[in-house]
Design a protein around this motif. Structure first.
Motif, PDB file in Angstrom:
ATOM      1  N   PRO A 228     -25.502  52.798 -21.398  1.00 39.99           N
ATOM      2  CA  PRO A 228     -25.997  54.153 -21.671  1.00 39.99           C
ATOM      3  C   PRO A 228     -24.845  55.132 -21.876  1.00 39.99           C
ATOM      4  O   PRO A 228     -23.835  55.100 -21.162  1.00 39.99           O
ATOM      5  N   GLY A 229     -25.027  56.002 -22.882  1.00 47.55           N
ATOM      6  CA  GLY A 229     -23.998  56.996 -23.180  1.00 47.55           C
ATOM      7  C   GLY A 229     -22.862  56.455 -24.017  1.00 47.55           C
ATOM      8  O   GLY A 229     -21.871  57.160 -24.231  1.00 47.55           O
ATOM      9  N   HIS A 230     -23.002  55.228 -24.518  1.00 48.90           N
ATOM     10  CA  HIS A 230     -21.938  54.604 -25.307  1.00 48.90           C
ATOM     11  C   HIS A 230     -22.528  53.983 -26.579  1.00 48.90           C
ATOM     12  O   HIS A 230     -23.705  53.629 -26.625  1.00 48.90           O
ATOM     13  N   HIS A 231     -21.695  53.900 -27.591  1.00 46.91           N
ATOM     14  CA  HIS A 231     -22.098  53.197 -28.802  1.00 46.91           C
ATOM     15  C   HIS A 231     -22.278  51.700 -28.498  1.00 46.91           C
ATOM     16  O   HIS A 231     -21.498  51.109 -27.739  1.00 46.91           O
ATOM     17  N   MET A 232     -23.328  51.108 -29.084  1.00 46.36           N
ATOM     18  CA  MET A 232     -23.530  49.661 -28.942  1.00 46.36           C
ATOM     19  C   MET A 232     -22.435  48.912 -29.716  1.00 46.36           C
ATOM     20  O   MET A 232     -22.058  49.317 -30.825  1.00 46.36           O
ATOM     21  N   TRP A 233     -21.971  47.822 -29.132  1.00 45.33           N
ATOM     22  CA  TRP A 233     -20.977  46.955 -29.784  1.00 45.33           C
ATOM     23  C   TRP A 233     -21.632  45.609 -30.062  1.00 45.33           C
ATOM     24  O   TRP A 233     -22.321  45.052 -29.202  1.00 45.33           O
ATOM     25  N   GLU A 245     -13.573  31.168 -26.614  1.00 43.85           N
ATOM     26  CA  GLU A 245     -13.464  32.313 -27.502  1.00 43.85           C
ATOM     27  C   GLU A 245     -13.432  33.584 -26.656  1.00 43.85           C
ATOM     28  O   GLU A 245     -14.434  33.960 -26.045  1.00 43.85           O
ATOM     29  N   ASP A 246     -12.287  34.221 -26.597  1.00 48.62           N
ATOM     30  CA  ASP A 246     -12.158  35.478 -25.854  1.00 48.62           C
ATOM     31  C   ASP A 246     -12.637  36.636 -26.720  1.00 48.62           C
ATOM     32  O   ASP A 246     -12.187  36.802 -27.868  1.00 48.62           O
ATOM     33  N   VAL A 247     -13.548  37.432 -26.160  1.00 48.95           N
ATOM     34  CA  VAL A 247     -14.113  38.576 -26.870  1.00 48.95           C
ATOM     35  C   VAL A 247     -13.745  39.833 -26.087  1.00 48.95           C
ATOM     36  O   VAL A 247     -14.254  40.071 -24.988  1.00 48.95           O
ATOM     37  N   HIS A 248     -12.845  40.619 -26.621  1.00 50.24           N
ATOM     38  CA  HIS A 248     -12.403  41.849 -25.959  1.00 50.24           C
ATOM     39  C   HIS A 248     -13.196  43.024 -26.532  1.00 50.24           C
ATOM     40  O   HIS A 248     -13.208  43.232 -27.751  1.00 50.24           O
ATOM     41  N   VAL A 249     -13.850  43.773 -25.640  1.00 50.58           N
ATOM     42  CA  VAL A 249     -14.728  44.866 -26.074  1.00 50.58           C
ATOM     43  C   VAL A 249     -14.271  46.171 -25.441  1.00 50.58           C
ATOM     44  O   VAL A 249     -14.087  46.255 -24.209  1.00 50.58           O
ATOM     45  N   ARG A 250     -14.094  47.191 -26.276  1.00 51.88           N
ATOM     46  CA  ARG A 250     -13.818  48.558 -25.795  1.00 51.88           C
ATOM     47  C   ARG A 250     -14.978  49.437 -26.262  1.00 51.88           C
ATOM     48  O   ARG A 250     -15.167  49.654 -27.454  1.00 51.88           O
ATOM     49  N   LEU A 251     -15.768  49.896 -25.309  1.00 50.11           N
ATOM     50  CA  LEU A 251     -16.922  50.730 -25.636  1.00 50.11           C
ATOM     51  C   LEU A 251     -16.496  52.179 -25.847  1.00 50.11           C
ATOM     52  O   LEU A 251     -15.666  52.722 -25.096  1.00 50.11           O
TER      53      LEU A 251
END
Length: 259
Positions: A228-233, A245-251
């Protein structure tokens, strides 16, 4: 009945490996089998022809000779399959008429005869073996003596197929040769800068096994991260065999304007 088909290998019998060392090439094995048959060692010749067939399953002279030997030895199953395999490889070949007659002769000696149909081979390039004989394609039929006959199939990255099929004269015995893919696995490891974010893979919750990530079958998956309050990735990730498989996510917060 025709003499043993020797012409196929006469020009090839002297083949040598690099360096001059002699080897039992398929051509030489064929020649040895023919000579054993000519000397009357029929059982030994048949076994050697079977070895050649294993190495060169599309040489049509091989099953024809196996058919002739089996007919002499009183083995109707091997006889009928040998001649029919020749006809599958060479339907208009020089010996097609003799092969058809050979099938009929062996069928009459077998007594009760039925039909075995190989259907829907999956994958299409699987190697299918009927009572020791390779066969080609789907929806092919073979006449066989009544009784149990073994059908097997192999293909890379698939579990082997095996079935004992009962053939009788009442109706064709149909075998669907469907090999199951061997499951291979890798893993997805999602690292998010917001630890309380919701992570799903193909709509299911992400459930990592500690730092190892989540074990997955090889394939392509949609990874979605929400808070909530963040763009969906979201992104499609391909899992390879034995890889993580490393998946790095910055919200990004909702007030961040995406380009």
């Amino acid at each position: 009945m025709k003499p043993w088909k020797l012409a196929f290998c006469l020009a090839l019998v002297a083949l040598l490996l690099p360096g001059g060392a002699s080897a039992e090439t398929p051509e030489q094995l064929f020649d040895h089998a023919v000579r054993r048959a000519q000397r009357g060692s029929l059982t030994a010749a048949l076994e050697q022809f079977r070895e050649v067939q294993r190495l060169r399953p599309t040489w049509s002279d091989v099953p024809f000779n196996i058919g002739m030997l089996a007919e002499r030895l009183g083995d109707p199953t091997t006889c009928m399959l040998g001649y029919q395999r020749y006809l599958q490889l060479e339907p208009g070949g020089a010996d097609a008429a003799e092969a058809r007659n050979g099938v009929d002769r062996c069928a009459s000696r077998a007594g009760t005869v039925g039909t075995l149909r190989i259907s829907n081979v999956t994958p299409s390039d699987a190697q299918v073996i009927v009572a020791g004989f390779p066969v080609s394609g789907s929806n092919v039929e073979f006449r066989l003596p009544a009784g149990a006959h073994r059908v097997t199939g192999t293909a890379p990255d698939h579990e082997p197929f095996a079935e004992q099929v009962l053939v009788d004269a009442a109706r064709p015995a149909v075998v669907v040769v469907r090999l199951q893919e061997i499951p291979y696995y890798g893993a997805i490891r999602v690292i998010v800068d917001r630890p309380d974010a919701e992570v799903t893979i193909d709509g299911r919750p992400y459930t990592p096994d500690g730092d190892a990530g989540q074990t997955m079958r090889t394939g392509r998956y949609l990874v979605v991260v929400r808070k909530p309050g963040h763009h969906m990735w979201q992104r499609y990730i391909t899992v390879e065999r034995d890889d993580v498989e490393d998946v790095h996510v910055r919200l990004l917060t909702d007030d961040f304007i995406l380009p």
